[in-house]
Design an enzyme around this catalytic site. Structure first.
Site, PDB file in Angstrom:
ATOM      1  N   HIS A 187     -14.948 -95.885  42.810  1.00  0.00           N
ATOM      2  CA  HIS A 187     -15.738 -95.025  41.929  1.00  0.00           C
ATOM      3  C   HIS A 187     -16.844 -94.361  42.740  1.00  0.00           C
ATOM      4  O   HIS A 187     -17.962 -94.874  42.843  1.00  0.00           O
ATOM      5  CB  HIS A 187     -16.331 -95.841  40.773  1.00  0.00           C
ATOM      6  CG  HIS A 187     -17.044 -94.995  39.749  1.00  0.00           C
ATOM      7  ND1 HIS A 187     -16.952 -95.226  38.396  1.00  0.00           N
ATOM      8  CD2 HIS A 187     -17.848 -93.906  39.880  1.00  0.00           C
ATOM      9  CE1 HIS A 187     -17.689 -94.331  37.740  1.00  0.00           C
ATOM     10  NE2 HIS A 187     -18.254 -93.526  38.628  1.00  0.00           N
ATOM     11  N   THR A 236     -13.592 -86.020  42.003  1.00  0.00           N
ATOM     12  CA  THR A 236     -14.338 -84.770  42.025  1.00  0.00           C
ATOM     13  C   THR A 236     -13.856 -83.849  40.913  1.00  0.00           C
ATOM     14  O   THR A 236     -12.699 -83.932  40.495  1.00  0.00           O
ATOM     15  CB  THR A 236     -14.254 -84.079  43.400  1.00  0.00           C
ATOM     16  OG1 THR A 236     -15.235 -83.021  43.459  1.00  0.00           O
ATOM     17  CG2 THR A 236     -12.863 -83.553  43.705  1.00  0.00           C
ATOM     18  N   PRO A 240     -12.728 -80.379  39.761  1.00  0.00           N
ATOM     19  CA  PRO A 240     -12.266 -79.067  40.251  1.00  0.00           C
ATOM     20  C   PRO A 240     -13.090 -77.960  39.585  1.00  0.00           C
ATOM     21  O   PRO A 240     -13.326 -77.991  38.377  1.00  0.00           O
ATOM     22  CB  PRO A 240     -10.804 -79.008  39.805  1.00  0.00           C
ATOM     23  CG  PRO A 240     -10.403 -80.434  39.558  1.00  0.00           C
ATOM     24  CD  PRO A 240     -11.657 -81.128  39.091  1.00  0.00           C
ATOM     25  N   ASP A 266     -15.116 -82.751  33.353  1.00  0.00           N
ATOM     26  CA  ASP A 266     -16.563 -82.767  33.107  1.00  0.00           C
ATOM     27  C   ASP A 266     -16.804 -82.636  31.605  1.00  0.00           C
ATOM     28  O   ASP A 266     -16.173 -81.802  30.938  1.00  0.00           O
ATOM     29  CB  ASP A 266     -17.214 -81.602  33.856  1.00  0.00           C
ATOM     30  CG  ASP A 266     -18.749 -81.666  33.782  1.00  0.00           C
ATOM     31  OD1 ASP A 266     -19.384 -81.684  34.833  1.00  0.00           O
ATOM     32  OD2 ASP A 266     -19.277 -81.729  32.657  1.00  0.00           O
ATOM     33  N   GLY A 306     -19.573 -86.756  33.759  1.00  0.00           N
ATOM     34  CA  GLY A 306     -20.524 -85.711  33.404  1.00  0.00           C
ATOM     35  C   GLY A 306     -21.603 -86.289  32.504  1.00  0.00           C
ATOM     36  O   GLY A 306     -21.589 -87.472  32.167  1.00  0.00           O
ATOM     37  N   HIS A 317     -15.551 -92.832  32.459  1.00  0.00           N
ATOM     38  CA  HIS A 317     -16.943 -93.281  32.272  1.00  0.00           C
ATOM     39  C   HIS A 317     -17.089 -93.699  30.818  1.00  0.00           C
ATOM     40  O   HIS A 317     -16.535 -93.031  29.927  1.00  0.00           O
ATOM     41  CB  HIS A 317     -17.914 -92.144  32.586  1.00  0.00           C
ATOM     42  CG  HIS A 317     -18.069 -91.884  34.044  1.00  0.00           C
ATOM     43  ND1 HIS A 317     -17.023 -91.457  34.834  1.00  0.00           N
ATOM     44  CD2 HIS A 317     -19.123 -92.010  34.879  1.00  0.00           C
ATOM     45  CE1 HIS A 317     -17.443 -91.320  36.087  1.00  0.00           C
ATOM     46  NE2 HIS A 317     -18.705 -91.657  36.136  1.00  0.00           N
ATOM     47  N   GLU A 327     -22.390 -95.125  28.978  1.00  0.00           N
ATOM     48  CA  GLU A 327     -23.593 -94.898  29.814  1.00  0.00           C
ATOM     49  C   GLU A 327     -24.813 -94.696  28.951  1.00  0.00           C
ATOM     50  O   GLU A 327     -25.947 -94.897  29.399  1.00  0.00           O
ATOM     51  CB  GLU A 327     -23.377 -93.653  30.679  1.00  0.00           C
ATOM     52  CG  GLU A 327     -22.437 -93.872  31.848  1.00  0.00           C
ATOM     53  CD  GLU A 327     -22.443 -92.682  32.741  1.00  0.00           C
ATOM     54  OE1 GLU A 327     -21.690 -91.735  32.431  1.00  0.00           O
ATOM     55  OE2 GLU A 327     -23.185 -92.657  33.731  1.00  0.00           O
ATOM     56  N   ASP A 362     -20.688 -95.135  42.994  1.00  0.00           N
ATOM     57  CA  ASP A 362     -20.889 -94.009  42.068  1.00  0.00           C
ATOM     58  C   ASP A 362     -21.322 -92.760  42.851  1.00  0.00           C
ATOM     59  O   ASP A 362     -20.541 -91.817  43.014  1.00  0.00           O
ATOM     60  CB  ASP A 362     -21.933 -94.375  40.999  1.00  0.00           C
ATOM     61  CG  ASP A 362     -21.838 -93.492  39.761  1.00  0.00           C
ATOM     62  OD1 ASP A 362     -22.801 -93.462  38.992  1.00  0.00           O
ATOM     63  OD2 ASP A 362     -20.795 -92.815  39.581  1.00  0.00           O
ATOM     64  N   ASP A 363     -22.566 -92.744  43.339  1.00  0.00           N
ATOM     65  CA  ASP A 363     -23.090 -91.570  44.055  1.00  0.00           C
ATOM     66  C   ASP A 363     -23.934 -92.044  45.237  1.00  0.00           C
ATOM     67  O   ASP A 363     -25.174 -92.002  45.188  1.00  0.00           O
ATOM     68  CB  ASP A 363     -23.968 -90.732  43.121  1.00  0.00           C
ATOM     69  CG  ASP A 363     -23.218 -90.265  41.881  1.00  0.00           C
ATOM     70  OD1 ASP A 363     -23.569 -90.736  40.765  1.00  0.00           O
ATOM     71  OD2 ASP A 363     -22.285 -89.471  42.032  1.00  0.00           O
TER      72      ASP A 363
END
Ligand SMILES: CNc1ncnc2c1ncn2[C@@H]1O[C@H](COP(=O)(O)O)[C@@H](O)[C@H]1O
Ligand SMILES: [Zn+2]
Length: 353
Positions: A22, A106, A108, A148, A180, A207, A210, A285-286
């Site tokens: 992830h 990701t 697109p 997204d 998103g 996801h 959250e 995650d990021d």
């Protein structure tokens, strides 16, 4: 969480072969690259450089602020050459910390202003790792295409069809993500695309939870995706349904704390999941946005759960079975893992805290 235990676990967690399941491409961007791009774009007034630097350098930012940052990142990264560069750098960084397999997700992007379509975006991503540089001999890369939450049903279906077509063409695409800003979008908008993905044999990593949205969480659990990301804000009823579902959870400790979704690692719900023997996989995650690495996330988890080395190794190895890798590759990953783990593990004796 005991800082000394965290530090003690780091050498093993760095040496350990790991799978990242992830990680968002544009959330994994190197800070140095992001700042360089921001400086370039601030000259044409696209973004305020001081504003971007202040947001990037913040250690903690709310989910709304995090999505404001992603909006700025999209501004400075959406061109083919930059997308290819970011992908190459992200894979190099993952390989450098002994990640042997990554499912990089990701979204697109259609951007007619720069002649970008969802397909040309994905081709730019693939150009970033289809090279024979040494870094890429150490890591298997697979892609998950993200829907997204800002997108329409039609746009979501376009992404699913693109994933299917490119996989048919032999591209390393293994699944679909829904991500998103969780404060926007409705489950019913994305359900047709996710149903199509399932019909096309594309596994789903969604996801979930959250923000507090019990109705959506129930819909997602009822849909039974192959994996779930986060699941932070669940009421008792949904929590029991999650445990009963046995759907594997992608745990993103630093991300959840940095976005103020969870107060601290020690209070993170992954402790209860682990103790309930619910399938979990440690993820970042990021890592660019939250200044972390997968090794660090494993050390955080290990120190929080007070794991001995064998348990850390078992947790990392379990990720192979939760991945969307094809069966033959899973076998290879198990062999790679067993071989490289025993060869590289630091002197930390098995069984030491
Ligand atoms: C912090 N928790 C999160 N929750 C939900 N979605 C997230 C996220 N972190 C990242 N993304 C999603 O990933 C995109 C950036 O990578 P790509 O442009 O797709 O490569 C963000 O715009 C957001 O849609
Ligand atoms: Zn995510």
């Amino acid at each position: 969480m005991d800082p000394e235990a965290f530090v003690a676990h780091l050498p093993l967690c760095r040496a350990l072969p790991k799978l990242e399941l992830h990680a968002h491409l544009n959330g994994s961007i190197r800070s140095s690259t992001l700042l360089e791009l921001a400086a370039e774009h601030s000259q044409n007034g696209a973004v305020s450089y001081p504003e971007l630097v202040s947001i990037i350098e913040k250690e903690k930012r709310s989910l709304p602020e995090t999505f404001k940052l992603f909006g700025l990142i999209r501004l400075v990264t959406t061109n083919h050459q930059v997308v290819t560069r970011i992908t190459r750098e992200v894979i190099e960084d993952f390989a450098a910390e002994n990640i042997i397999y990554v499912e990089l997700r990701t979204t697109p992007k259609n951007n007619p202003a720069v002649g970008m379509t969802k397909r040309s975006y994905m081709e730019a991503v693939m150009a970033g790792f289809n090279t024979d540089s040494i870094a890429f001999n150490r890591i298997y890369v697979r892609l998950i295409l993200s829907i997204d939450r800002r997108e329409t049903t039609e746009a979501a279906i376009e992404t699913v069809r693109l994933a299917f077509d490119m996989r048919q063409e032999g591209c390393e695409i293994v699944g679909i993500d829904l991500s998103g800003d969780p404060a926007i979008g409705e489950w019913k908008t994305f359900l047709p695309a996710l149903t199509l993905a399932r019909e096309m044999g594309l596994p789903l990593a969604l996801h979930c939870g959250e923000v507090h949205n019990p109705e959506e969480v129930k819909s997602i659990l009822d849909f039974h995706p192959e994996r779930l990301g986060h699941v932070c804000c669940l009421d008792d009823l949904e929590w029991q349904a999650l445990l009963a579902s046995k759907i594997p959870v992608e745990v993103c400790l630093t991300s959840n704390v940095a976005t103020l979704t969870v107060p601290c690692v020690a209070d993170h719900h992954f402790v209860e999941l682990y103790k309930a023997k619910h399938p979990i996989v440690i993820c970042t995650d990021d890592p660019g946005i939250f200044c972390t690495t997968l090794s660090r996330e494993y050390a955080l988890a290990a120190s929080c759960l007070d794991l001995v080395s064998e348990e850390v190794v078992k947790l990392a190895k379990e990720a192979i079975n939760l991945s969307f890798a094809e069966p033959q590759l899973k076998q290879t990953l198990h062999q790679l893992f067993d071989f490289s783990h025993l060869k590289q593990a630091p002197s930390l004796p098995i069984g030491a805290p």
